[in-house]
Motif scaffolding. Sequence first.
Motif, PDB file in Angstrom:
ATOM      1  N   MET A   1     -14.357   5.234  -3.762  1.00 53.93           N
ATOM      2  CA  MET A   1     -13.542   4.779  -2.655  1.00 53.93           C
ATOM      3  C   MET A   1     -14.154   3.517  -2.067  1.00 53.93           C
ATOM      4  SD  MET A   1     -12.356   8.059  -0.456  1.00 53.93           S
ATOM      5  CE  MET A   1     -11.543   9.400  -1.285  1.00 53.93           C
ATOM      6  N   PHE A   2     -13.277   2.720  -1.485  1.00 52.84           N
ATOM      7  CA  PHE A   2     -13.751   1.561  -0.753  1.00 52.84           C
ATOM      8  C   PHE A   2     -14.402   2.042   0.547  1.00 52.84           C
ATOM      9  CE2 PHE A   2     -10.205  -0.438  -3.192  1.00 52.84           C
ATOM     10  CZ  PHE A   2     -10.958  -1.388  -3.866  1.00 52.84           C
ATOM     11  N   ARG A   3     -15.088   1.162   1.234  1.00 51.14           N
ATOM     12  CA  ARG A   3     -15.777   1.535   2.473  1.00 51.14           C
ATOM     13  C   ARG A   3     -14.843   2.101   3.532  1.00 51.14           C
ATOM     14  NH1 ARG A   3     -20.511  -2.843   3.737  1.00 51.14           N
ATOM     15  NH2 ARG A   3     -21.555  -2.565   1.752  1.00 51.14           N
ATOM     16  N   ASP A   4     -13.602   1.635   3.540  1.00 54.40           N
ATOM     17  CA  ASP A   4     -12.645   2.129   4.540  1.00 54.40           C
ATOM     18  C   ASP A   4     -12.003   3.454   4.138  1.00 54.40           C
ATOM     19  OD1 ASP A   4     -10.941   1.312   2.529  1.00 54.40           O
ATOM     20  OD2 ASP A   4      -9.796  -0.076   3.769  1.00 54.40           O
ATOM     21  N   ARG A   5     -12.475   4.062   3.063  1.00 55.14           N
ATOM     22  CA  ARG A   5     -12.002   5.334   2.512  1.00 55.14           C
ATOM     23  C   ARG A   5     -10.632   5.228   1.847  1.00 55.14           C
ATOM     24  NH1 ARG A   5     -10.960   9.633   5.141  1.00 55.14           N
ATOM     25  NH2 ARG A   5     -11.306  10.903   3.314  1.00 55.14           N
ATOM     26  N   SER A   6     -10.230   4.021   1.474  1.00 56.95           N
ATOM     27  CA  SER A   6      -9.006   3.850   0.692  1.00 56.95           C
ATOM     28  C   SER A   6      -9.379   3.907  -0.791  1.00 56.95           C
ATOM     29  CB  SER A   6      -8.294   2.545   1.045  1.00 56.95           C
ATOM     30  OG  SER A   6      -9.100   1.435   0.730  1.00 56.95           O
ATOM     31  N   LEU A   7      -8.388   4.170  -1.626  1.00 55.32           N
ATOM     32  CA  LEU A   7      -8.654   4.380  -3.045  1.00 55.32           C
ATOM     33  C   LEU A   7      -8.770   3.089  -3.831  1.00 55.32           C
ATOM     34  CD1 LEU A   7      -6.270   7.386  -3.860  1.00 55.32           C
ATOM     35  CD2 LEU A   7      -8.661   7.426  -3.128  1.00 55.32           C
ATOM     36  N   THR A   8      -9.666   3.101  -4.791  1.00 52.13           N
ATOM     37  CA  THR A   8      -9.772   2.018  -5.758  1.00 52.13           C
ATOM     38  C   THR A   8      -8.662   2.219  -6.785  1.00 52.13           C
ATOM     39  OG1 THR A   8     -11.220   3.264  -7.243  1.00 52.13           O
ATOM     40  CG2 THR A   8     -12.303   1.961  -5.489  1.00 52.13           C
ATOM     41  N   PRO A   9      -8.354   1.217  -7.599  1.00 54.15           N
ATOM     42  CA  PRO A   9      -7.343   1.416  -8.644  1.00 54.15           C
ATOM     43  C   PRO A   9      -7.664   2.587  -9.575  1.00 54.15           C
ATOM     44  CG  PRO A   9      -7.753  -0.914  -8.349  1.00 54.15           C
ATOM     45  CD  PRO A   9      -8.774  -0.188  -7.507  1.00 54.15           C
ATOM     46  N   THR A  10      -8.907   2.748  -9.948  1.00 55.05           N
ATOM     47  CA  THR A  10      -9.301   3.856 -10.824  1.00 55.05           C
ATOM     48  C   THR A  10      -9.028   5.200 -10.152  1.00 55.05           C
ATOM     49  OG1 THR A  10     -10.993   2.502 -11.878  1.00 55.05           O
ATOM     50  CG2 THR A  10     -11.258   4.883 -12.074  1.00 55.05           C
ATOM     51  N   GLU A  11      -9.301   5.282  -8.856  1.00 54.90           N
ATOM     52  CA  GLU A  11      -9.056   6.528  -8.139  1.00 54.90           C
ATOM     53  C   GLU A  11      -7.555   6.803  -7.973  1.00 54.90           C
ATOM     54  OE1 GLU A  11     -13.010   6.904  -5.340  1.00 54.90           O
ATOM     55  OE2 GLU A  11     -11.509   5.378  -4.861  1.00 54.90           O
ATOM     56  N   ALA A  12      -6.764   5.751  -7.866  1.00 56.14           N
ATOM     57  CA  ALA A  12      -5.311   5.932  -7.794  1.00 56.14           C
ATOM     58  C   ALA A  12      -4.805   6.544  -9.106  1.00 56.14           C
ATOM     59  CB  ALA A  12      -4.616   4.604  -7.514  1.00 56.14           C
ATOM     60  N   VAL A  13      -5.326   6.064 -10.228  1.00 54.55           N
ATOM     61  CA  VAL A  13      -4.951   6.626 -11.527  1.00 54.55           C
ATOM     62  C   VAL A  13      -5.427   8.073 -11.620  1.00 54.55           C
ATOM     63  CG1 VAL A  13      -5.322   6.456 -14.026  1.00 54.55           C
ATOM     64  CG2 VAL A  13      -4.850   4.389 -12.681  1.00 54.55           C
ATOM     65  N   ARG A  14      -6.613   8.342 -11.122  1.00 54.75           N
ATOM     66  CA  ARG A  14      -7.137   9.712 -11.135  1.00 54.75           C
ATOM     67  C   ARG A  14      -6.252  10.624 -10.279  1.00 54.75           C
ATOM     68  NH1 ARG A  14     -13.253  11.482 -11.094  1.00 54.75           N
ATOM     69  NH2 ARG A  14     -12.926  10.400 -13.042  1.00 54.75           N
ATOM     70  N   LEU A  15      -5.789  10.129  -9.130  1.00 57.54           N
ATOM     71  CA  LEU A  15      -4.876  10.907  -8.288  1.00 57.54           C
ATOM     72  C   LEU A  15      -3.593  11.219  -9.052  1.00 57.54           C
ATOM     73  CD1 LEU A  15      -4.001  12.224  -5.626  1.00 57.54           C
ATOM     74  CD2 LEU A  15      -3.321   9.940  -4.831  1.00 57.54           C
ATOM     75  N   ALA A  16      -3.075  10.227  -9.764  1.00 54.62           N
ATOM     76  CA  ALA A  16      -1.863  10.438 -10.558  1.00 54.62           C
ATOM     77  C   ALA A  16      -2.098  11.506 -11.627  1.00 54.62           C
ATOM     78  CB  ALA A  16      -1.410   9.129 -11.205  1.00 54.62           C
ATOM     79  N   ALA A  17      -3.242  11.450 -12.285  1.00 55.05           N
ATOM     80  CA  ALA A  17      -3.550  12.410 -13.353  1.00 55.05           C
ATOM     81  C   ALA A  17      -3.753  13.812 -12.790  1.00 55.05           C
ATOM     82  CB  ALA A  17      -4.793  11.961 -14.118  1.00 55.05           C
ATOM     83  N   LEU A  18      -4.569  13.932 -11.760  1.00 53.88           N
ATOM     84  CA  LEU A  18      -4.833  15.254 -11.200  1.00 53.88           C
ATOM     85  C   LEU A  18      -3.586  15.839 -10.548  1.00 53.88           C
ATOM     86  CD1 LEU A  18      -8.407  14.725  -9.723  1.00 53.88           C
ATOM     87  CD2 LEU A  18      -7.766  16.098 -11.727  1.00 53.88           C
TER      88      LEU A  18
END
Length: 179
Positions: A1-18
């Motif tokens: 996650m970025f410092r502001d607790r928003s998702l990185t592109p990789t984490e967005a893809v992980r959210l989509a997968a999970l």
Amino acid sequence: MFRDRSLTPTEAVRLAALGGLMERPRRYGELAEEIRFFTARVVGPSLDLLGSSLELLLIEGLAEETGAGGAAEDREFAVTDAGRRNFHQLMDAVLRAPLNDMSRLVLLLKMRFLVLLDPEAQEDQLDMIADLVRTERARLDELAKEYADRPMAEWLAFDVEQADKRLAWLEAQMDALVG
């Protein structure tokens, strides 16, 4: 996650997968195709969103293979308890303003998987999205007022009107959860 607790592109893809696996177990190829379809329709083709291999979900214990092996694309994955916890952590991430392509992707993923959360968490998500929309609306309204004598102000008025409709919809959804 970025410092502001928003998702990185990789984490967005992980959210989509999970999230996809939270809905039901899926074949590797089906899950990969679904993620590519969704992300490409929201942000267009993006190298940032090609993401890491879905194999990492297995390696990190967030997903497990179910059933017999076979061709890589035919293997079926299911979410694990650790994957469920990670899904909820990713869903709890904040949305970054202003609403750019990446924030819009995360917002739409949150909306897509909202039904997988308990009612209280759904309300929290809707409230977070409403806060983002209010911030966007205020920014656009201020810009439109500053340039009120130009055609740009009329164009921005469309965005303000859309934000008002979104806020009304979000508030109705929150009321329905409470009521």
